[in-house]
Design a protein around this motif. Structure first.
Motif, mmCIF file in Angstrom:
data_model
loop_
_atom_site.group_PDB
_atom_site.id
_atom_site.type_symbol
_atom_site.label_atom_id
_atom_site.label_comp_id
_atom_site.label_asym_id
_atom_site.label_seq_id
_atom_site.Cartn_x
_atom_site.Cartn_y
_atom_site.Cartn_z
ATOM 1 N N UNK A 152 52.971 40.602 36.464
ATOM 2 C CA UNK A 152 51.679 39.906 36.490
ATOM 3 C C UNK A 152 51.150 39.754 37.921
ATOM 4 N N UNK A 153 51.792 40.431 38.889
ATOM 5 C CA UNK A 153 51.350 40.293 40.282
ATOM 6 C C UNK A 153 50.036 41.033 40.552
ATOM 7 N N UNK A 154 49.234 40.420 41.429
ATOM 8 C CA UNK A 154 47.948 41.007 41.835
ATOM 9 C C UNK A 154 48.052 41.492 43.272
ATOM 10 N N UNK A 155 47.316 42.560 43.610
ATOM 11 C CA UNK A 155 47.140 42.955 45.012
ATOM 12 C C UNK A 155 45.784 42.408 45.449
ATOM 13 N N UNK A 156 45.777 41.740 46.573
ATOM 14 C CA UNK A 156 44.530 41.109 47.036
ATOM 15 C C UNK A 156 44.264 41.493 48.483
ATOM 16 N N UNK A 157 43.006 41.889 48.772
ATOM 17 C CA UNK A 157 42.626 42.084 50.173
ATOM 18 C C UNK A 157 42.211 40.714 50.708
ATOM 19 N N UNK A 158 42.907 40.246 51.739
ATOM 20 C CA UNK A 158 42.616 38.898 52.254
ATOM 21 C C UNK A 158 41.399 38.963 53.179
ATOM 22 N N UNK A 159 40.424 38.099 52.891
ATOM 23 C CA UNK A 159 39.247 38.039 53.765
ATOM 24 C C UNK A 159 39.335 36.827 54.701
ATOM 25 N N UNK A 160 39.929 35.739 54.195
ATOM 26 C CA UNK A 160 40.020 34.506 54.996
ATOM 27 C C UNK A 160 41.374 33.841 54.769
ATOM 28 N N UNK A 161 41.878 33.167 55.793
ATOM 29 C CA UNK A 161 43.117 32.397 55.636
ATOM 30 C C UNK A 161 42.910 31.028 56.267
#
Ligand SMILES: NC(=O)c1ccc[n+]([C@@H]2O[C@H](COP(=O)([O-])OP(=O)(O)OC[C@H]3O[C@@H](n4cnc5c(N)ncnc54)[C@H](OP(=O)(O)O)[C@@H]3O)[C@@H](O)[C@H]2O)c1
Length: 343
Positions: free
Chosen positions: A31-40
Motif C-alpha cells: 500500500x506504499x505510495x511514491x511521492x515527489x516532495x515539494x515542501x518539508x
C-alpha cells in the motif's frame, strides 16, 4: 536523488550538507505510495534528530537515515487499489522528508484540501493530529472548559489553540514575545500570557472565569510544576513535549498531584500508532473533520526557506525560537504550478 542524509549525528546544525545520489528507501508494503516532495516542515523534532538528542534516537532512529518528518507533495505512483492516484496532492508525516522523493504507507498521508496550497498543507504536517490526540482523545477537552496551551506559538501550539477553539473551549495561550502574542491572539486565543512575566501562572489563574484554574493543560515545553499551579481541582495535564528543558527533565513533588486530584497523562503520538495503528487513524479522522468544517487554518512562518541546502540554517532558526507557527522549506517550487498548468 538529493537528500539530507544523516550518516552520523551533527553537533552544529549548520554542518548539515545535501548528499547526492541517495537511494530512495524501498516500498515496505503493497500500500506504499511514491511521492515527489515539494515542501518539508522545519520542526523542533528534526533539529533534535539531526543531533541525536531525541528519545527516539536511542532505539528507533539511528544513522544512516534521511532527516525530515513532515512534508507535502504530489503522488507519482500509487498501487492499483489505493485511494490515491498519481497527481494527487498530499501532506503528512514520515521520516525522510528532506529529500526530493519519499515512499510512505498511504495511512501516513491525507489529501490536501482544494482551498490550500501544498506549502500551506505542509505547515499543518502532522501537528494537528497530535493536538487532536492529546487534547480530545486523551484529555477529553469539551465545550465550556478552559484549555491552557504551553508552547502555543510553535508548530504544535498553533494547531492546539485552533482545535481547542473548534470544540468550544476557552483558550489561554502562553508565548514568549509580543509578535507571537499578536499572532496567537489573531488566531483565536481568548487570553495570552507571557512566560517571561514573573509568576505568570497567577495571571493564568486570574484569567479563568472563577479564578480556580484551567481544566486542561497541553504541555509542549516540559513544565508540569507550572501546569499544576495553573490547574483547577481534578484538572488534566497532557505532557507532549519538552521544548523548554534543553534535555534536563524536571522533578515534580508528587503531593502536588494529589493535592489537586490531578490527572497527568503522557502522549506519544508515534509510539501510540506503532502499537495500535487504529489510534492514528482515529485521530487523523477526528482532526480532518475539524479541517473540513473550516475550523483550522495552516500557520506557516512568515519567512520561507528554499532548497535542501537551507535545512541547516532553517533548523537553527527553529532552535533559537526565531520562528513561530510552522517554518516551511520549499524543495520543488515548480511542481504545483506545472501541475495546475496541465489541468
Ligand atoms: N509527544 C509527541 O508525540 C510529540 C510529537 C511531535 C513533537 N513533540 C514535541 O512537542 C514540542 C513542541 O514541538 P513544536 O514542533 O511545536 O516546537 P516549536 O515549533 O519549536 O515550538 C516550541 C515552543 O516552545 C516554546 N518554548 C521554548 N522554550 C520555552 C521556555 N523556556 N519557556 C516557555 N516556552 C518555551 C516556544 O515559545 P516561544 O517561541 O514563544 O519562545 C514555542 O512556542 C517539542 O518538544 C517536540 O519534541 C511531541
Amino acid at each position: 536523488m538529493e537528500a539530507i542524509l544523516i550518516s552520523k549525528f551533527v553537533k552544529d546544525l549548520r554542518d548539515l550538507k545535501v548528499a547526492k545520489d541517495v537511494q530512495l528507501v524501498k516500498a515496505k508494503s503493497s500500500s506504499d505510495l511514491h511521492i515527489r516532495i515539494t515542501h518539508a516542515a522545519v520542526t523542533h523534532v528534526d533539529q533534535l534528530y539531526a543531533q541525536g538528542l531525541h528519545q527516539n534516537n536511542r532505539r528507533h532512529i539511528q544513522p544512516p537515515f534521511i532527516l525530515g518528518t513532515e512534508f507535502a507533495g504530489i503522488v507519482t505512483t500509487a498501487p492499483h487499489k489505493s485511494q490515491f492516484k498519481p497527481g494527487d496532492r498530499v501532506f503528512g508525516g514520515s521520516l525522510g522528508a528532506y529529500a526530493e522523493s519519499i515512499v510512505v504507507d498511504e495511512k501516513s498521508v491525507r489529501k490536501v484540501p482544494d482551498r490550500w496550497t501544498l506549502a500551506q498543507a505542509c505547515a499543518l504536517g502532522g501537528s494537528g493530529n497530535i493536538g487532536y490526540g492529546a487534547l480530545i482523545s486523551v484529555a477529553k477537552l469539551t465545550a465550556g472548559e478552559t484549555a491552557l496551551i504551553l508552547g502555543a506559538s510553535g508548530g504544535l501550539g498553533v494547531m492546539a489553540v485552533q482545535i481547542a477553539k473548534a470544540v468550544g473551549a476557552k483558550v489561554i495561550a502562553v508565548v514568549g514575545d509580543g509578535e507571537k502574542a499578536k499572532m496567537i491572539r489573531e488566531l483565536g486565543a481568548d487570553e495570552v500570557v507571557s512566560y517571561r512575566e514573573a509568576n505568570w501562572e497567577e495571571s493564568v489563574r486570574d484569567k479563568t472565569s472563577d479564578g480556580e484554574g484551567v481544566h486542561v493543560v497541553y504541555d509542549l515545553i516540559g513544565a508540569v510544576q507550572s501546569s499544576l499551579k495553573c490547574l483547577r481541582y481534578r484538572g488534566r495535564i497532557v505532557i507532549v513535549g519538552f521544548a523548554a528543558r534543553k534535555g534536563k527533565m524536571e522533578e515534580v513533588a508528587m503531593n502536588r498531584i494529589l493535592l489537586k486530584s490531578a490527572m497527568v497523562h503522557g502522549y506519544r503520538y508515534g509510539e501510540d500508532g506503532r502499537r495500535d495503528p487504529s489510534r492514528t487513524q482515529e485521530v487523523w479522522d477526528g482532526f480532518m473533520k475539524l479541517v473540513e468544517e473550516g475550523g483550522i487554518k495552516p500557520v506557516p512562518y512568515k519567512e520561507g526557506y528554499n532548497g535542501l541546502e537551507e535545512v541547516g540554517s532553517a533548523l537553527e532558526d527553529v532552535k533559537l525560537h526565531r520562528t513561530w507557527g510552522r517554518a516551511v522549506l520549499t524543495i520543488d517550487g515548480t511542481a504545483e504550478a506545472a501541475q495546475k498548468a496541465r489541468l
